[in-house]
Design an enzyme around this catalytic site. Sequence first.
Site, short mmCIF file in Angstrom:
data_model
loop_
_atom_site.label_atom_id
_atom_site.label_comp_id
_atom_site.label_asym_id
_atom_site.label_seq_id
_atom_site.Cartn_x
_atom_site.Cartn_y
_atom_site.Cartn_z
N GLU B 60 0.67 -1.29 0.06
CA GLU B 60 0.00 -0.07 0.16
C GLU B 60 0.76 1.12 0.20
OE1 GLU B 60 -1.01 -2.73 1.45
OE2 GLU B 60 -3.05 -2.94 0.45
N HIS B 129 -12.73 -5.13 7.55
CA HIS B 129 -13.15 -4.90 5.97
C HIS B 129 -14.36 -3.99 6.03
CE1 HIS B 129 -10.09 -7.85 5.47
NE2 HIS B 129 -9.93 -7.90 4.21
#
Lengths: 316, 325
Positions: B60, B129
């Site tokens: 990321e 999530h």
Amino acid sequence: MNDLLRMYELMAVIRRTEKAAYDLFMAGLVKGTTHLASGQEAVAVGASEALRDDDYTFATYRGHHHTIARGATPEACLAELMSKATGLCGGKGGSMHLTYAAGNMLGSYAIVGSHLPMAVGAAWSAQLRGSEQIAVAFFGDGATNIGAFHEALNLAAVWKLPVVFVCENNLYMEYTPIASVTAVANPAADRACAYNLPASIVDGNDVLVVRSAVREAAARARDGGGPTVLEMQTYRHFGHSRTDPATYRPSWEVEEWLSRDPLTIAAAQLSKEDVAAADARAEKVVAEAVEAAKAAPPAEGALTDVWADGSSTWRT
Amino acid sequence: MADMTYREAVAEGIAREMRLDPTVVCLGEDIGAAEGVFKTTVGLFKEFGPTRVWDTPISEQAIVGAAMGAAMTGLRPVAEIMFSDFLACCWDYLANEIPKVRYMTGGQVTVPLVVRTANGGGLGFGAQHSQAVENWAFTVPGLKIAAPSTPADVIGLLAAAIRSDDPVVVFEHKGLFASRGPAPPAGHVVPLGQASIARQGRDVTLVALASTVPIALQAAETLAADGIEAEVIDLRCLVPLDMRTVLESLARTSRLVVVEENPYQGGWGATVVSIVADEGFELLDAPIRRVAGECVPLPFADSLEAQVIPTAARVIDVVGQLAAY
Ligand SMILES: Cc1ncc(C[n+]2csc(CCOP(=O)(O)OP(=O)(O)O)c2C)c(N)n1
Ligand SMILES: [Mg+2]
């Protein structure tokens, strides 16, 4: 003027600019902190000599040398440190964020390791645009233990990007010897093999050696050969930052490295007259820069430059 | 006009900009040949190929950091962070690098990039999530923030975001991916910072964003049956924040309920209501209310998740209290 003399003079300008920064700090005219690169000038000057003018460089909070090596004036740097409107960043950046975008020196970043992925992105952009530019990230030994370093090397390797990773291994991350917190002996070079990248360990205090190492890596990058890791062995003459007396360094170590001062090494290969003349020119340039920076108006515009339209407006 | 899904609108919105501007490139995990874990990049790799659509490792920081470096040097990257929860893994770039670099260099560099990410709950993905994290970005001066609620706005806001010379975080809502709406015409652009009035009403103003827009609209339908006409404002962006539209609506309705999915604690609604308290106090005939996410991590079970995320029932309940005020 021969190359070495020109490089010597640039190192002399950087050395004196940082000395001026220190004196101005003591005189109360520079606030915050400074991270002097004195002792590490050969890395910046040798590398810049090996690059094209339009290549991209990214540096750290210890970045005075990289900024001047890419063409920023001592006056603009000192004015920035002195919170002046004529500073490189108009007084919004300070010592840790010197940036000279006109010379494609795209910034000094003070979050350790953060700029390695940026350099990868600049190299990616150059590759996609077919510009044959390369990007160079300069970083400390300490940065090799943060995730961004590893993510950047892997992505650059996988995408075979024209980027050179230049570690300035000055043996310390702040006050801690890098060897005591790192699993390998050469913090950058020994990691390169994990990403299938070529690496070399370079005498970072010899400007000619630096230049030839960066030339080779830059040529590989430009020819599509992908990234290289260069670990420059060097040493800072002062503490980590303004307030650090660096008492944690043994005096034999300091003396050994002071005897390998990059300016002395370069001067030894030049005539005494040439060196004296270069020193005198550097002295004059920096003295004038100090006076001009002192005379400049203070920074203004705290609420500008957030957005591309120049404003900071965030709501209606 | 033909209908399309919100998910299709994401791919279509990106494709429209990629056709117009060769400097627009995409990068992210599984976005290329695999066409995205949410199928929001379907067709891009096929149409534009591997020099425009780049699959990345699970990195990321490298994704967003490289997007930043590319944006500083002539490209307009569109970086995908698969789930918005993962923004935490590259938060340095969102909090310290991208929003600050223009300012701290005195305007020397420009960072025209988009970070797209799938945000929010309702699909039972559990605590790591599902979180609605638009308020994370809202704490950072220097980021523009868009969060569309309809397919047409997805396309219009993506166009504006990609063309913007400022960094924009686009929160796509996971719970809306399957929703349908009219496909906008070619050239459709929704300027950043312009709220829309999704439903007109004279009795109460419901300020919503992304997933809470359909919730507010559903509540408004039920309230209408009881004779309460709610005006629903879809903010569409958090930065720039269109407070003019909110204050003008309050001048008509005099009652305000903010409906936000992020937690009450530090949620964006707190800023909206503080501006109303500062600048619109005289417009009000009742206390201000916020219907926000509960201040807990997102639970897994449907029955629990429904207690944490705002629902139309909670909005109806709160509006009922205000109407009686
Ligand atoms: C992410 C992060 N962690 C910690 C710090 C605090 N810090 C600033 S400089 C530094 C040491 C870095 O050492 P090195 O990378 O070797 O660079 P040098 O200072 O020696 O040039 C630390 C720990 C920081 N700025 N950023
Ligand atoms: Mg170090």
